[in-house]
Design a protein around this motif. Structure first.
Motif, mmCIF file in Angstrom:
data_model
loop_
_atom_site.group_PDB
_atom_site.id
_atom_site.type_symbol
_atom_site.label_atom_id
_atom_site.label_comp_id
_atom_site.label_asym_id
_atom_site.label_seq_id
_atom_site.Cartn_x
_atom_site.Cartn_y
_atom_site.Cartn_z
ATOM 1 N N ASN A 18 0.817 -1.214 0.000
ATOM 2 C CA ASN A 18 0.000 0.000 0.000
ATOM 3 C C ASN A 18 0.849 1.262 0.000
ATOM 4 O OD1 ASN A 18 -2.374 -1.435 -0.050
ATOM 5 N ND2 ASN A 18 -2.624 -1.412 2.175
ATOM 6 N N HIS A 19 2.123 1.139 0.330
ATOM 7 C CA HIS A 19 2.989 2.315 0.403
ATOM 8 C C HIS A 19 4.034 2.360 -0.712
ATOM 9 C CE1 HIS A 19 1.243 2.353 4.423
ATOM 10 N NE2 HIS A 19 1.447 3.647 4.350
ATOM 11 N N ILE A 20 3.943 1.445 -1.672
ATOM 12 C CA ILE A 20 4.894 1.468 -2.784
ATOM 13 C C ILE A 20 4.602 2.693 -3.633
ATOM 14 C CG2 ILE A 20 5.585 0.339 -4.927
ATOM 15 C CD1 ILE A 20 5.040 -2.330 -3.597
ATOM 16 N N ALA A 21 5.635 3.453 -3.895
ATOM 17 C CA ALA A 21 5.481 4.625 -4.761
ATOM 18 C C ALA A 21 5.634 4.184 -6.204
ATOM 19 C CB ALA A 21 6.548 5.658 -4.425
ATOM 20 N N GLY A 22 4.844 4.781 -7.066
ATOM 21 C CA GLY A 22 4.981 4.514 -8.492
ATOM 22 C C GLY A 22 4.029 3.452 -8.982
ATOM 23 N N PRO A 23 4.052 3.238 -10.290
ATOM 24 C CA PRO A 23 3.111 2.326 -10.920
ATOM 25 C C PRO A 23 3.471 0.865 -10.675
ATOM 26 C CG PRO A 23 4.585 3.298 -12.527
ATOM 27 C CD PRO A 23 4.897 3.931 -11.211
ATOM 28 N N THR A 24 2.497 0.013 -10.849
ATOM 29 C CA THR A 24 2.702 -1.414 -10.684
ATOM 30 C C THR A 24 2.698 -2.082 -12.054
ATOM 31 O OG1 THR A 24 0.351 -1.875 -10.551
ATOM 32 C CG2 THR A 24 1.472 -1.377 -8.470
ATOM 33 N N ILE A 25 3.189 -3.314 -12.101
ATOM 34 C CA ILE A 25 3.202 -4.062 -13.359
ATOM 35 C C ILE A 25 1.781 -4.217 -13.900
ATOM 36 C CG2 ILE A 25 3.644 -6.342 -14.359
ATOM 37 C CD1 ILE A 25 6.161 -4.681 -14.027
ATOM 38 N N LYS A 26 0.804 -4.440 -13.018
ATOM 39 C CA LYS A 26 -0.586 -4.570 -13.461
ATOM 40 C C LYS A 26 -1.031 -3.340 -14.246
ATOM 41 C CE LYS A 26 -3.529 -7.574 -10.690
ATOM 42 N NZ LYS A 26 -3.276 -8.700 -11.489
ATOM 43 N N LYS A 27 -0.637 -2.162 -13.779
ATOM 44 C CA LYS A 27 -1.002 -0.932 -14.470
ATOM 45 C C LYS A 27 -0.460 -0.949 -15.892
ATOM 46 C CE LYS A 27 -0.260 4.021 -14.525
ATOM 47 N NZ LYS A 27 0.466 5.137 -13.966
ATOM 48 N N PHE A 28 0.803 -1.387 -16.061
ATOM 49 C CA PHE A 28 1.404 -1.404 -17.393
ATOM 50 C C PHE A 28 0.753 -2.457 -18.267
ATOM 51 C CE2 PHE A 28 4.980 0.286 -14.814
ATOM 52 C CZ PHE A 28 4.902 1.566 -15.321
ATOM 53 N N GLU A 29 0.445 -3.615 -17.694
ATOM 54 C CA GLU A 29 -0.204 -4.660 -18.481
ATOM 55 C C GLU A 29 -1.546 -4.183 -18.983
ATOM 56 O OE1 GLU A 29 -0.209 -7.914 -15.727
ATOM 57 O OE2 GLU A 29 1.808 -8.537 -16.286
ATOM 58 N N SER A 30 -2.327 -3.541 -18.114
ATOM 59 C CA SER A 30 -3.642 -3.083 -18.543
ATOM 60 C C SER A 30 -3.517 -1.927 -19.512
ATOM 61 C CB SER A 30 -4.508 -2.689 -17.342
ATOM 62 O OG SER A 30 -3.951 -1.593 -16.667
ATOM 63 N N LYS A 31 -2.565 -1.032 -19.288
ATOM 64 C CA LYS A 31 -2.359 0.099 -20.187
ATOM 65 C C LYS A 31 -1.983 -0.414 -21.572
ATOM 66 C CE LYS A 31 -0.364 4.235 -19.335
ATOM 67 N NZ LYS A 31 0.678 5.138 -18.898
ATOM 68 N N SER A 32 -1.075 -1.388 -21.622
ATOM 69 C CA SER A 32 -0.622 -1.928 -22.898
ATOM 70 C C SER A 32 -1.743 -2.703 -23.578
ATOM 71 C CB SER A 32 0.589 -2.822 -22.683
ATOM 72 O OG SER A 32 1.098 -3.269 -23.904
ATOM 73 N N ALA A 33 -2.537 -3.432 -22.804
ATOM 74 C CA ALA A 33 -3.621 -4.216 -23.374
ATOM 75 C C ALA A 33 -4.716 -3.325 -23.939
ATOM 76 C CB ALA A 33 -4.191 -5.163 -22.315
ATOM 77 N N GLU A 34 -4.919 -2.150 -23.329
ATOM 78 C CA GLU A 34 -5.955 -1.243 -23.799
ATOM 79 C C GLU A 34 -5.596 -0.620 -25.137
ATOM 80 O OE1 GLU A 34 -6.310 1.648 -20.726
ATOM 81 O OE2 GLU A 34 -7.142 0.222 -19.301
ATOM 82 N N SER A 35 -4.324 -0.453 -25.397
ATOM 83 C CA SER A 35 -3.908 0.195 -26.635
ATOM 84 C C SER A 35 -3.651 -0.856 -27.706
ATOM 85 C CB SER A 35 -2.652 1.022 -26.388
ATOM 86 O OG SER A 35 -1.565 0.162 -26.148
ATOM 87 N N SER A 36 -3.403 -0.373 -28.894
ATOM 88 C CA SER A 36 -3.108 -1.290 -29.987
ATOM 89 C C SER A 36 -1.613 -1.527 -30.101
ATOM 90 C CB SER A 36 -3.665 -0.723 -31.289
ATOM 91 O OG SER A 36 -3.028 0.505 -31.572
ATOM 92 N N THR A 37 -0.890 -1.326 -29.020
ATOM 93 C CA THR A 37 0.565 -1.466 -29.054
ATOM 94 C C THR A 37 1.042 -2.792 -28.480
ATOM 95 O OG1 THR A 37 0.821 -0.327 -26.949
ATOM 96 C CG2 THR A 37 0.930 1.028 -28.939
ATOM 97 N N LYS A 38 0.134 -3.728 -28.250
ATOM 98 C CA LYS A 38 0.534 -5.010 -27.683
ATOM 99 C C LYS A 38 1.099 -5.911 -28.787
ATOM 100 C CE LYS A 38 -0.549 -7.829 -23.926
ATOM 101 N NZ LYS A 38 0.236 -7.531 -22.776
ATOM 102 N N TYR A 39 2.117 -6.655 -28.439
ATOM 103 C CA TYR A 39 2.734 -7.639 -29.324
ATOM 104 C C TYR A 39 3.297 -7.010 -30.597
ATOM 105 C CZ TYR A 39 0.049 -10.452 -26.116
ATOM 106 O OH TYR A 39 -0.489 -10.979 -24.987
#
Length: 158
Positions: A18-39
């Motif tokens: 709960n105190h980790i600063a900055g983004p998490t891997i989940k955030k990047f996975e979802s961000k990448s999955a939402e865009s057409s930049t995956k794979y």
């Protein structure tokens, strides 16, 4: 005693997360999955192996394929043999032999629409407009985070 220890460890882990600063891997996975930049397939051109290795790890963690070149001329050769599958080139500017400007100039002769992201620690963010005017599609200041890299890739490819 073991139950109490497991519970305490779990509570400490939750408190830590709960105190980790900055983004998490989940955030990047979802961000990448939402865009057409995956794979996508990326060509990294940088004379510093550590830089290409770190960027490669970042891109592969998002599911991308990475080709690496350690000089401008090697990058051009790799592009020539793989141009139908490369979605974006990430190139350093300051390299011995052929610098990033020479690389992008030659790439534009081969393929006017190739996407090239300039990544440099030797130029400031104020040089972004200048880089775009010189044939690059964007500029990313080194060192950069996974979040900054992901945002810039999405900006260029979308």
């Amino acid at each position: 005693f073991i139950f109490k220890m497991e519970r305490t460890t779990q509570m400490q882990l939750t408190k830590f997360n709960n105190h980790i600063a900055g983004p998490t891997i989940k955030k990047f996975e979802s961000k990448s999955a939402e865009s057409s930049t995956k794979y996508k397939t990326f060509l990294l051109i940088d004379d510093e192996p550590m830089v290409t290795d770190i960027c490669e790890m970042m891109l592969k963690s998002l599911g991308h394929t990475v080709l690496k070149a350690y000089s401008g001329s090697e990058g051009l050769e790799l592009y020539e043999t793989n141009k139908n599958r490369i979605d974006l080139i990430i190139s350093d500017f300051n390299m011995p032999g052929m610098n990033g400007q020479e690389v992008v100039d030659k790439l534009r002769i081969i393929n006017q629409s190739v996407k090239v992201l300039l990544s440099s620690g030797g130029l400031s963010v104020t040089h972004e407009e200048d880089a775009i005017g010189r044939g690059f599609n964007g500029f990313l200041q080194k060192p950069y985070s996974l979040d900054a890299l992901t945002d810039k890739i999405a900006e260029i490819l979308n």
